[in-house]
Design an enzyme around this catalytic site. Structure first.
Site, mmCIF file in Angstrom:
data_model
loop_
_atom_site.group_PDB
_atom_site.id
_atom_site.type_symbol
_atom_site.label_atom_id
_atom_site.label_comp_id
_atom_site.label_asym_id
_atom_site.label_seq_id
_atom_site.Cartn_x
_atom_site.Cartn_y
_atom_site.Cartn_z
ATOM 1 C CE LYS A 37 28.989 -10.868 71.993
ATOM 2 N NZ LYS A 37 27.675 -10.555 71.420
ATOM 3 N N GLY B 290 27.973 2.437 60.235
ATOM 4 C CA GLY B 290 28.650 1.138 60.192
ATOM 5 C C GLY B 290 27.967 0.252 59.167
ATOM 6 C CB VAL B 291 27.920 -0.069 55.631
ATOM 7 C CG1 VAL B 291 26.957 1.089 55.727
ATOM 8 C CG2 VAL B 291 29.290 0.440 55.175
ATOM 9 N N GLY B 292 28.769 -2.837 58.001
ATOM 10 C CA GLY B 292 29.383 -4.165 58.048
ATOM 11 C C GLY B 292 28.339 -5.247 57.834
ATOM 12 C CB VAL C 152 24.148 -5.943 61.252
ATOM 13 C CG1 VAL C 152 22.675 -5.657 61.477
ATOM 14 C CG2 VAL C 152 24.561 -7.227 61.966
HETATM 15 N N1 PHE Z 1 26.732 -12.190 68.233
HETATM 16 C C1 PHE Z 1 25.307 -12.187 68.276
HETATM 17 C C2 PHE Z 1 24.781 -10.997 69.088
HETATM 18 O O1 PHE Z 1 25.520 -10.196 69.627
HETATM 19 C C3 PHE Z 1 24.744 -13.372 68.939
HETATM 20 C C4 PHE Z 1 24.920 -14.730 68.351
HETATM 21 C C5 PHE Z 1 24.737 -15.770 69.195
HETATM 22 C C6 PHE Z 1 25.215 -14.966 67.037
HETATM 23 C C7 PHE Z 1 24.868 -17.042 68.762
HETATM 24 C C8 PHE Z 1 25.338 -16.253 66.588
HETATM 25 C C9 PHE Z 1 25.165 -17.277 67.431
HETATM 26 O O2 PHE Z 1 23.601 -10.846 69.222
#
Ligand code: PHE
Length: 367
Positions: free
Chosen positions: A85, A187-189, A191
């Site tokens: 990450k 949280g209405v972003g 997702v």
């Molecule tokens: N950010 C997403 C998560 O936390 C993971 C992700 C990975 C999105 C690769 C796009 C590409 O699950």
């Protein structure tokens, strides 16, 4: 949120991952953290979070915790990626040329890492940001070809959460029917918004909360449902609590307040610590482990990266998160353990299998 005030050194010392790359971006004053937690299953991949943190140490802490979460996520869905990450801890919200410059320099850093970590969208970054990064490096887990232009992983994540929520309802009530159920979306972003739409379309009653109250109100006008203040979320009576914002919202302070039967949401690192899974179990609340239920975006993008181009196949695979959770809930119930523990055991099995070298012909192996 508890923050111990640890230093960079202490944070890294207390981490069980592989490597951390730290850069300071002089032109914007941004701390860049790339955390590579594990590469047993393949090269590390995971989203890039862009946020203003009170202190850069908190950005590093986020990167370390989120990278570990990605290791679990990829293993839970059995895709050949490792946990990684990145965090761009910006001093203030960046726009225009400044933002573009930072993204290009971040892309150049990924290029120097030669694919040890591939990035994607996360909180605070957009599909356009990914396109910007991709203009200087190929190490972006992207979804081209399915649709014109950059694709947003949010709706895929929402679909997985929706199916996981139904699996949890079925486990608790014997029916996955949403009619008559109240779902509180915190949280209405990217997702939370598509998730709330799916719940409403399936006949569920939605309750919306967001730190940006206008945003929650605007969505309630579109899909119906009540809006509650961000600080009233925890004690609010509902069947399903769906945390879709920041992490560590399940902790010794909030768990005693909860008035729900199921926690099923998309936020990463929902538990402040693993002990919170036991606390939820003691309160009779079924918790869908975050790294399983929120894996839809990673799954769709991971599969796409591996060459899958069929939108139907991607959706079918993401919807399969529901069955994955059914197995975890059953497994946990049979052993009298928390769903978190059951999911962790699956992850441990997958990682151990991949780490065992296949026996070589002369039986010596290794090397
Ligand atoms: N950010 C997403 C998560 O936390 C993971 C992700 C990975 C999105 C690769 C796009 C590409 O699950």
């Amino acid at each position: 949120m508890a923050f111990g005030g640890e230093s960079f050194l202490e944070l890294i010392q207390g981490w069980d991952g592989r490597s951390v790359v730290v850069n300071y971006d002089q032109p914007t004053g941004t701390w860049i953290f790339v955390a590579i937690h594990d590469d047993t299953l393949g090269p590390a991949a995971g989203g890039c979070r862009m946020m203003v943190y009170p202190r850069p140490e908190e950005g590093l802490r986020d990167a370390l915790r989120l990278a570990r979460g990605m290791t679990y996520k990829w293993a839970a869905i059995e895709l050949p990626f490792g946990g990684g990450k990145s965090v761009l801890a910006v001093p203030r919200p960046l726009e225009g040329e400044e933002r573009r410059g930072l993204l290009h320099r971040f892309g150049a850093l990924l290029e120097r890492l030669r694919g040890a970590y591939g990035t994607g969208e996360d909180l605070g970054t957009t599909p356009d940001d990914m396109a910007e990064i991709a203009s200087v490096t190929s190490h972006v887990v992207q979804m081209h070809g399915v649709q014109d232009g950059p694709v947003d992983p949010g709706p895929f994540t929402a679909l997985g959460v929706f199916e996981g929520m139904k699996a949890a309802l079925e486990h608790v009530y014997g029916s996955d029917e949403l009619t008559g159920r109240t779902v509180l979306v915190q949280g209405v972003g990217d997702v939370g918004r598509p998730l709330a739409r799916m719940v409403a379309a399936a006949g569920g009653e939605v309750v919306l909360a967001d730190v940006d109250a206008d945003r929650a109100f605007a969505l309630s006008v579109e899909i119906g449902g009540r809006v509650v203040k961000a600080e009233e979320v925890y004690g609010y009576p509902c069947d399903v609590y769906a945390p879709c914002a920041v992490g560590a919202i399940l902790n010794p302070e909030t768990i005693p307040l909860l008035e729900c039967s199921v926690v099923a949401g998309s936020a990463n690192n929902q538990l402040e610590s693993d002990a919170d899974a036991e606390r939820l179990m003691q309160r009779g609340i079924l918790y869908a482990p975050d790294f399983v239920i929120n894996a839809g975006g990673a799954m769709a993008f991971g599969l796409m990266h591996l060459g899958e181009r069929e939108p139907e196949t991607l959706e079918r695979r993401v919807a399969g998160i529901g069955d994955m959770l059914r197995r975890i809930f059953t497994d946990a119930a049979e052993r009298g353990e928390s769903p978190l523990r059951a999911a962790q055991r699956k992850v441990e099995r997958v990682l151990a299998r991949a780490a065992t070298p296949s026996p070589s012909v002369d039986g010596v192996g290794g090397g």
